[in-house]
Write a protein that holds these residues in place. Structure first.
Motif, PDB file in Angstrom:
ATOM      1  N   GLU A 130       0.974  -1.206  -0.137  1.00  0.00           N
ATOM      2  CA  GLU A 130       0.149   0.063   0.023  1.00  0.00           C
ATOM      3  C   GLU A 130       0.768   1.260  -0.031  1.00  0.00           C
ATOM      4  O   GLU A 130       0.724   2.180  -0.801  1.00  0.00           O
ATOM      5  CB  GLU A 130      -0.800  -0.080   1.355  1.00  0.00           C
ATOM      6  N   PHE A 131       1.887   1.401   0.671  1.00  0.00           N
ATOM      7  CA  PHE A 131       2.534   2.497   0.854  1.00  0.00           C
ATOM      8  C   PHE A 131       3.589   2.550  -0.528  1.00  0.00           C
ATOM      9  O   PHE A 131       3.702   3.718  -1.039  1.00  0.00           O
ATOM     10  CB  PHE A 131       3.830   2.299   1.887  1.00  0.00           C
ATOM     11  N   MET A 132       3.980   1.522  -1.136  1.00  0.00           N
ATOM     12  CA  MET A 132       4.830   1.670  -2.254  1.00  0.00           C
ATOM     13  C   MET A 132       3.946   2.214  -3.416  1.00  0.00           C
ATOM     14  O   MET A 132       4.314   3.097  -4.204  1.00  0.00           O
ATOM     15  CB  MET A 132       5.310   0.383  -2.621  1.00  0.00           C
ATOM     16  N   GLU A 133       2.482   1.648  -3.407  1.00  0.00           N
ATOM     17  CA  GLU A 133       1.847   2.051  -4.619  1.00  0.00           C
ATOM     18  C   GLU A 133       1.354   3.465  -4.349  1.00  0.00           C
ATOM     19  O   GLU A 133       0.949   4.215  -5.500  1.00  0.00           O
ATOM     20  CB  GLU A 133       0.525   0.979  -4.897  1.00  0.00           C
ATOM     21  N   ARG A 134       1.020   3.995  -2.960  1.00  0.00           N
ATOM     22  CA  ARG A 134       0.561   5.232  -2.805  1.00  0.00           C
ATOM     23  C   ARG A 134       1.635   6.241  -3.448  1.00  0.00           C
ATOM     24  O   ARG A 134       1.551   7.172  -3.649  1.00  0.00           O
ATOM     25  CB  ARG A 134       0.312   5.129  -1.445  1.00  0.00           C
ATOM     26  N   ILE A 258       3.572  -9.021  -5.513  1.00  0.00           N
ATOM     27  CA  ILE A 258       2.981  -7.687  -6.102  1.00  0.00           C
ATOM     28  C   ILE A 258       3.952  -6.710  -6.769  1.00  0.00           C
ATOM     29  O   ILE A 258       4.006  -6.125  -7.719  1.00  0.00           O
ATOM     30  CB  ILE A 258       2.504  -6.950  -4.994  1.00  0.00           C
ATOM     31  N   VAL A 259       5.260  -6.730  -6.241  1.00  0.00           N
ATOM     32  CA  VAL A 259       6.508  -6.197  -6.769  1.00  0.00           C
ATOM     33  C   VAL A 259       7.002  -6.724  -8.021  1.00  0.00           C
ATOM     34  O   VAL A 259       7.233  -6.048  -9.062  1.00  0.00           O
ATOM     35  CB  VAL A 259       7.576  -5.827  -5.642  1.00  0.00           C
ATOM     36  N   VAL A 260       6.828  -8.016  -7.960  1.00  0.00           N
ATOM     37  CA  VAL A 260       7.221  -8.670  -9.187  1.00  0.00           C
ATOM     38  C   VAL A 260       6.426  -8.177 -10.346  1.00  0.00           C
ATOM     39  O   VAL A 260       6.681  -7.848 -11.451  1.00  0.00           O
ATOM     40  CB  VAL A 260       7.579 -10.170  -9.284  1.00  0.00           C
ATOM     41  N   ARG A 261       4.904  -8.341  -9.963  1.00  0.00           N
ATOM     42  CA  ARG A 261       3.943  -7.852 -11.035  1.00  0.00           C
ATOM     43  C   ARG A 261       4.253  -6.499 -11.777  1.00  0.00           C
ATOM     44  O   ARG A 261       4.064  -6.341 -12.817  1.00  0.00           O
ATOM     45  CB  ARG A 261       2.716  -8.262 -10.430  1.00  0.00           C
ATOM     46  N   ARG A 262       4.444  -5.729 -10.700  1.00  0.00           N
ATOM     47  CA  ARG A 262       4.789  -4.115 -11.016  1.00  0.00           C
ATOM     48  C   ARG A 262       5.935  -3.992 -11.916  1.00  0.00           C
ATOM     49  O   ARG A 262       5.665  -3.131 -12.985  1.00  0.00           O
ATOM     50  CB  ARG A 262       4.838  -3.274  -9.930  1.00  0.00           C
ATOM     51  N   THR A 263       6.851  -5.036 -11.923  1.00  0.00           N
ATOM     52  CA  THR A 263       8.218  -4.803 -12.724  1.00  0.00           C
ATOM     53  C   THR A 263       7.832  -5.450 -13.979  1.00  0.00           C
ATOM     54  O   THR A 263       8.269  -4.641 -15.286  1.00  0.00           O
ATOM     55  CB  THR A 263       9.186  -5.574 -12.126  1.00  0.00           C
ATOM     56  N   LEU A 264       7.010  -6.340 -14.014  1.00  0.00           N
ATOM     57  CA  LEU A 264       6.532  -6.854 -15.442  1.00  0.00           C
ATOM     58  C   LEU A 264       5.670  -5.789 -16.039  1.00  0.00           C
ATOM     59  O   LEU A 264       5.635  -5.925 -17.386  1.00  0.00           O
ATOM     60  CB  LEU A 264       5.848  -8.496 -15.036  1.00  0.00           C
ATOM     61  N   PHE A 299       3.538 -15.454 -11.364  1.00  0.00           N
ATOM     62  CA  PHE A 299       4.455 -15.517 -10.228  1.00  0.00           C
ATOM     63  C   PHE A 299       3.982 -15.514  -9.039  1.00  0.00           C
ATOM     64  O   PHE A 299       2.799 -14.773  -8.775  1.00  0.00           O
ATOM     65  CB  PHE A 299       5.275 -14.452 -10.364  1.00  0.00           C
ATOM     66  N   GLY A 300       4.145 -16.515  -7.912  1.00  0.00           N
ATOM     67  CA  GLY A 300       3.549 -16.442  -6.695  1.00  0.00           C
ATOM     68  C   GLY A 300       4.403 -16.939  -5.740  1.00  0.00           C
ATOM     69  O   GLY A 300       5.505 -17.404  -6.287  1.00  0.00           O
ATOM     70  N   VAL A 301       4.323 -16.907  -4.707  1.00  0.00           N
ATOM     71  CA  VAL A 301       5.388 -17.272  -3.529  1.00  0.00           C
ATOM     72  C   VAL A 301       4.815 -18.216  -2.491  1.00  0.00           C
ATOM     73  O   VAL A 301       3.373 -18.048  -1.995  1.00  0.00           O
ATOM     74  CB  VAL A 301       5.844 -16.046  -2.736  1.00  0.00           C
ATOM     75  N   LYS A 302       5.265 -19.260  -2.029  1.00  0.00           N
ATOM     76  CA  LYS A 302       4.801 -20.163  -0.945  1.00  0.00           C
ATOM     77  C   LYS A 302       5.904 -20.040   0.052  1.00  0.00           C
ATOM     78  O   LYS A 302       7.056 -20.174  -0.294  1.00  0.00           O
ATOM     79  CB  LYS A 302       4.420 -21.434  -1.514  1.00  0.00           C
TER      80      LYS A 302
END
Length: 457
Positions: A130-134, A258-264, A299-302
């Motif tokens: 939320e902070f990063m996207e804001r 979420i960060v990876v998706r923003r990079t893509l 992409f996902g993380v477990k």
């Protein structure tokens, strides 16, 4: 660059803000290894420390320099997130601020604002979507105009995930293409794993601000999504046993994904990457060659543990945070008794030196895709190729995070003219084509190809 950026003459290459915090003192220790001396040249020629308490920063500096004495005359500056003029004075004196003051939802934005106003570059160790996207929504255009590079998540959140995905993606040599990459994170220790209390606080506040994040996303223009070959991957079960690594794993709501998706998304908008201010021909070729070898994937993380009991523990902590984090009374309980609600994973006093030094992480990236891209378009064809890569390194919060943050800072100092003028970005889109991966390899964070195998039909 902008005239005001060119005319700036900062006194310090780097200011570490939040230097008296538990993570901050480890960042000081890491930064001191790269402070310029006649016998050890470095782009980090001038360093200052900043925070609310001069005496606490002095103690942190003594701890970080041990067994050597602190460097003589290292400046200690006073600044507070509740005092914007003090932050502007700080930013006006620095080329780059490394911000270690979290939770960033509460304390991060005034620091970003001061850096952007001053044309100062900014890196932090935030893992709070939320902070990063804001910040991206509110400061990107002004940062681009002022010549301020603002990059969050320059620690364990989310550089191993970003570089790990890019590393896996680049193993898919045409005509092969990936469809999905699943990351499995395992935290290991010969003693016991103790988490960073800031990470816990951020998770609690993340639940509280989940609605705000969705509201922010709805208010912003839609961005183009990357084109990924093949159908979307199946959702799968909540818990799985990954036999290849002997891990039980559970899906993790993660800033990394979420960060990876923003990079893509950034890569979709800028297929050749983002041009630097004054790139030479060699760096342009390196950047374009790098990004031409990257292929987007789901992409996902477990989170993985060696026992099923460990997975139930992860789920229980998640349930506590999810239930209690939705109202103010529950959040007060979660933040007052972190050890109880995290089942001993997080403590206010942080881990001991022995606990830190005994801990490590492994992050496997399991990529499924197609040996030939033409197969991806044939109905619901299942992936027929698997590529597994791995990233390993030391304890995540106090060793890996400072290593990454400082190396990102050194790249900014050394290669600034080859990087974009300014704006708010993810670490992957900026540092992907640089030598960050090679630097991390030299400092104990390793990238390996584990296997490449055909999948049964």
């Amino acid at each position: 660059m902008q005239d005001d950026q060119v005319n700036r003459k900062p006194r310090y290459d780097v200011v570490i803000f939040g230097a008296s915090g538990f993570t901050g003192k480890y960042v000081i220790r890491e930064a001191l290894k790269f402070l310029h001396t006649p016998s050890s040249p470095s782009p980090l020629k001038t360093l200052a420390l900043a925070g609310r308490s001069h005496s606490k920063i002095t103690q942190s500096l003594k701890w970080a320099a041990h067994p050597n004495p602190p460097p003589p005359g290292l400046p200690i500056l006073t600044a507070d997130t509740s005092d914007p003029p003090s932050l502007r004075r700080l930013a006006s004196q620095a080329k780059l601020i490394l911000n270690c003051v979290g939770p960033f939802r509460l304390y991060g934005e005034p620091v970003v604002a001061a850096c952007v106003d001053s044309g100062c570059d900014y890196l932090d160790i935030c893992g709070e979507p939320e902070f990063m996207e804001r910040v991206e929504a509110g400061y990107h255009e002004k940062a681009a105009e002022k010549g301020s590079l603002v990059i969050s998540a320059c620690g364990f959140d989310s550089v191993p995930a970003e570089l790990g995905l890019l590393f896996n993606s680049r193993q898919w040599v045409p005509p092969a293409v990936p469809n999905r990459v699943e990351a499995y994170l395992s935290l290991e220790s010969s003693k016991r794993v103790v988490g960073n209390i800031g990470t816990y606080e951020s998770a609690v506040l993340g639940v509280a601000n989940a609605d705000k994040l969705q509201e922010l996303r709805r208010s912003r223009p839609k961005k183009p999504r990357p084109l990924i070959p093949g159908p979307p991957p199946p959702k799968g079960s909540l818990v799985e046993h990954q036999k290849k690594f002997d891990l039980w794993a559970v899906k993790l709501p993660s800033a990394d994904s979420i960060v990876v998706r923003r990079t893509l998304v950034s890569l979709t908008q800028n297929p050749r990457g983002i041009a630097g201010v004054h790139e030479d021909a060699e760096r342009i070729e390196r950047r374009e060659t790098f990004w031409s070898s990257v292929k987007p994937a789901h992409f996902g993380v477990k989170m993985g543990t060696k026992s099923l009991l460990g997975i139930f523990r992860v789920i229980a902590v998640g349930v506590f945070i999810g239930l209690f984090g939705k109202n103010s009374f529950g959040r007060r309980l979660l933040l007052k008794f972190p050890s109880f609600f995290s089942l001993g994973w997080f403590k206010k006093k942080g881990p001991t030196e022995d606990e830190v030094s005994s801990a490590s992480f492994k992050m496997w990236f399991v990529g499924h895709g197609y040996s030939d891209s033409s197969l991806a378009g044939s109905g619901n064809a299942k992936p027929d190729l698997e590529i597994i890569t791995r990233v390993i390194g030391p304890e995540i919060g106090y060793l890996t995070t400072p290593i990454i943050l400082v190396q990102c800072g050194l790249i900014l100092l050394h290669q600034r003219e080859s990087l974009p003028k300014g704006g708010v970005f993810t670490p992957g889109i900026i540092f992907g084509p640089t030598d960050l991966q090679e630097r991390l390899q030299k400092h104990g964070i390793c990238f390996d190809v584990i296997s490449k195998n055909s999948l049964p039909a």
